[in-house]
Design a protein around this motif. Structure first.
Motif, short mmCIF file in Angstrom:
data_model
loop_
_atom_site.label_atom_id
_atom_site.label_comp_id
_atom_site.label_asym_id
_atom_site.label_seq_id
_atom_site.Cartn_x
_atom_site.Cartn_y
_atom_site.Cartn_z
N VAL A 65 -2.77 8.79 4.64
CA VAL A 65 -2.15 8.20 3.46
C VAL A 65 -3.53 6.66 3.15
O VAL A 65 -3.42 5.69 2.01
N ILE A 66 -3.50 5.60 4.29
CA ILE A 66 -3.77 4.69 4.19
C ILE A 66 -5.56 5.03 3.28
O ILE A 66 -5.38 3.92 2.96
N SER A 95 -1.29 9.12 8.69
CA SER A 95 -1.54 7.89 8.43
C SER A 95 -2.33 7.38 7.40
O SER A 95 -2.97 6.92 7.33
N MET A 115 -4.50 4.95 0.17
CA MET A 115 -4.10 4.09 -0.22
C MET A 115 -4.95 2.86 -1.32
O MET A 115 -4.89 2.19 -2.04
#
Lengths: 258, 85
Positions: free
Chosen positions: A184-185, A181, A188
């Protein structure tokens, strides 16, 4: 303004994220596959071994009673893990101290390699499961070594079996989920920031947010992994309580005045 | 009525995964409440017995790790639902 907002929120931009969830295969020879997480894992192992060799040849060779900064740091690091292992697993601290330190260093460096643009070594479910399986083996080997056959009484309760089997699964997904996570953050944020180059934000925002999603995760997850391992081992090597003997009631009645 | 049902079916067929991702993110609620309670109790304990701060900190971090796990599971499920499903 509205234009920028729609531009930011257009989902087609995030299509690249789809390929980043699971590691992509780099080398495929028949059924033998090597993905990019494995490669960065090997790089991490190599770097750790090299660092250990350099430290052995420079700092540890010149060990003094009046310590230098590097010696202080090394002593603090080793003592921290040795001391917590000593408190939790008294007899087996010689085994658990080095293991927890090694696992923590591997997790920490495996996450921090993300800062060099490579995929983190821990963002692969196989790496997490390998670490969790090591802990699982340690828990049960040490439990049986300490309590011998009495340890089998622990498995009479079927709930205990389920609890023991859920330990590696929960450790795997905790590690994998938090590292994935964070990655991915960060990806992003990189994609979002590309569209607003004119404020100079691409330079500042990732630099501010990297410590939050990469650095803290690395240290916290390695600490959590080490302390959870120690806690589970401590639970396993506890000696089961003996049943209290029944007080002899007849004697008590005999002494009772009528 | 039929139109509504078909609309709902279409919505579930196309955006069901996104809806599920939104619901999965609700795990943050429980984890947040639990972590808040744990931290508050740790502060209370430290105020009552400041010399035990080291032990309290280790226990707090361990408890926070356990509480955080559920939130991480929710996050993982929603990420998988958005990008993989």
């Amino acid at each position: 303004m509205i234009n920028t907002a729609t531009q930011l929120l257009s989902t087609s931009k995030f299509d690249g994220l789809k390929d980043k969830i699971f590691p992509s295969d780099v080398i495929v020879i028949g059924g033998f596959r090597i993905n990019d997480s494995v490669i960065s894992g090997f790089i991490v192992v190599f770097v750790i071994l090299l660092a250990a060799l350099i430290l052995r040849l420079t700092v540890i060779r010149h060990w003094k009673t009046t310590p230098s900064a590097a010696q202080m740091f090394l002593e603090w690091l080793v003592t921290f893990f040795d001391k917590s292992a000593d408190e939790m697993t008294e007899k087996y601290s010689g085994l658990m101290g080095p293991y927890t330190l090694g696992a923590a260093v591997y997790i920490c460096c495996g996450v921090l390699i993300e800062m060099f643009g490579l995929r983190p070594a821990i963002a692969d479910i196989g790496a997490c499961f390998a670490l969790a399986l090591c802990t699982f083996l340690f828990i049960h080997t040490l439990g049986f070594h300490k309590n011998k056959a009495r340890r089998l009484l622990h498995f009479l309760n079927p709930i205990n079996i389920v609890t023991d089997l859920s330990v590696p699964v929960s450790m795997t997904f905790r590690l994998f989920g938090s590292i994935l996570s964070g990655m991915v953050i960060m990806d992003m944020i990189y994609i979002l920031v590309e569209g607003i180059w004119y404020i100079g934000l691409p330079l500042i925002l990732p630099a501010v947010l990297t410590p939050l999603f990469t650095l803290f995760h690395a240290f916290i997850q390695s600490y959590v992994f080490a302390s959870l391992t120690l806690t589970f081992v401590q639970e396993a090597i506890e000696t089961p309580p003996k049943k209290p003997k029944r007080p002899k009631k007849k004697v008590a009645y005999a002494n009772k005045p009528l | 009525m039929e139109l509504l049902v078909t609309m709902l079916a279409n919505l579930l067929a196309t955006d069901g995964a996104l809806l599920g991702a939104g619901i999965a993110a609700l795990t943050g609620l429980g984890a947040g409440i639990g972590m808040g309670i744990a931290t508050g109790k740790a502060v209370e304990a430290t105020a009552r017995q400041p010399e035990a701060v080291g032990k309290i900190r280790t226990m707090l971090l361990l408890g926070l790790a356990f509480a955080e796990t559920t939130a991480i599971y929710g996050l993982l499920v929603s990420i998988l639902l958005i990008f993989v499903a």
